[in-house]
Design a protein around this motif. Sequence first.
Motif, short mmCIF file in Angstrom:
data_model
loop_
_atom_site.label_atom_id
_atom_site.label_comp_id
_atom_site.label_asym_id
_atom_site.label_seq_id
_atom_site.Cartn_x
_atom_site.Cartn_y
_atom_site.Cartn_z
N VAL A 10 0.62 -1.33 0.02
CA VAL A 10 -0.16 -0.30 -0.10
C VAL A 10 0.93 1.25 -0.08
CG1 VAL A 10 -1.90 1.25 1.39
CG2 VAL A 10 -1.99 -1.07 0.95
N ALA A 11 1.97 1.22 0.84
CA ALA A 11 2.79 2.40 0.81
C ALA A 11 3.59 2.60 -0.27
CB ALA A 11 3.86 2.20 2.06
N VAL A 12 3.93 1.63 -1.14
CA VAL A 12 4.43 1.68 -2.43
C VAL A 12 3.50 2.13 -3.46
CG1 VAL A 12 5.61 0.29 -4.19
CG2 VAL A 12 6.34 0.10 -1.81
N LEU A 13 2.43 1.59 -3.54
CA LEU A 13 1.32 2.37 -4.49
C LEU A 13 0.95 3.73 -4.05
CD1 LEU A 13 -1.04 -0.97 -4.51
CD2 LEU A 13 0.54 0.05 -6.60
N LEU A 14 1.00 4.08 -2.91
CA LEU A 14 0.70 5.49 -2.86
C LEU A 14 1.70 6.45 -3.18
CD1 LEU A 14 -1.23 5.17 0.75
CD2 LEU A 14 -2.16 5.81 -1.30
N ALA A 15 3.15 6.03 -2.84
CA ALA A 15 4.29 6.76 -3.07
C ALA A 15 4.06 6.80 -4.85
CB ALA A 15 5.61 5.96 -2.80
N TYR A 16 4.07 5.83 -5.38
CA TYR A 16 3.96 5.58 -6.95
C TYR A 16 2.86 6.67 -7.28
CZ TYR A 16 3.59 3.87 -11.65
OH TYR A 16 3.55 3.93 -13.08
N ALA A 17 1.63 6.53 -6.89
CA ALA A 17 0.60 7.54 -7.34
C ALA A 17 1.09 8.91 -7.15
CB ALA A 17 -0.68 7.21 -6.65
N LEU A 18 1.49 9.25 -5.91
CA LEU A 18 1.99 10.44 -5.76
C LEU A 18 2.98 11.00 -6.82
CD1 LEU A 18 1.85 13.15 -3.69
CD2 LEU A 18 3.74 12.06 -2.60
N TRP A 19 3.96 10.14 -6.99
CA TRP A 19 4.91 10.57 -7.99
C TRP A 19 4.38 10.88 -9.37
CZ3 TRP A 19 6.76 8.06 -12.49
CH2 TRP A 19 7.86 8.36 -13.01
N GLN A 20 3.33 9.91 -9.72
CA GLN A 20 2.83 10.14 -11.04
C GLN A 20 2.13 11.63 -10.90
OE1 GLN A 20 2.76 8.48 -13.79
NE2 GLN A 20 3.97 7.15 -13.33
N LEU A 21 1.39 11.89 -9.85
CA LEU A 21 0.67 13.21 -9.88
C LEU A 21 1.82 14.24 -9.97
CD1 LEU A 21 -1.78 14.56 -8.82
CD2 LEU A 21 -1.17 14.60 -6.60
N LEU A 22 2.66 14.18 -9.39
CA LEU A 22 3.45 15.27 -9.29
C LEU A 22 4.30 15.33 -10.85
CD1 LEU A 22 5.64 14.94 -5.93
CD2 LEU A 22 4.03 16.68 -6.80
#
Length: 191
Positions: A10-22
């Motif tokens: 979950v943490a990796v997916l959230l970090a990936y989603a945040l990176w994609q957003l930025l």
Amino acid sequence: MVRVLLLLLVAVLLAYALWQLLHALRNRRREARPPTPAVVATDEDAEADDGDELDDGDEVDESAFNYAPVPRPDAPVAAAAVAASEGEQERFQQELELQQLRRDIARLQAQHAVQQREIADLNDALTALREQFEANLAGQGVSPEYNEALVFARRGLEADAIAERCGISVAEAELVRSMTRRGDTEQEDPA
């Protein structure tokens, strides 16, 4: 262990989603920049360029290299309108991404709940198997040297055959067979 792996996922997916957003926001800002206007030659520049070639000793007029665009009178109004529409588009895009992240989180939470139920069921099954195994160990109560004889007796071999195969006396083989029959009758009649 599984819980830790799920939380890490979950943490990796959230970090990936945040990176994609930025990354998307950064790309949008690059695309939103207005292109630099081409240099427009003025009449003075055209007259200066007609037939004038520089000699080795002539100095270069640096005012010819001035590429600053000339602002138009309606440019501030258009720029404000473009900025406002870009702001709305950016907010809209952020809202869409936020909704997608919420759906992803809800989906991950549902998967996590299912996995938690499966883990609980597996723990219950493991406990039942452990209890059954311990009951079988306690019920055997036979010396390890007679284990092979016990297996043959459970298969239904005669005492002579058991004695011959295991290298024990016929009396010992008979004893093992009687213990096997007694154990079978106790398991059939638990009362």
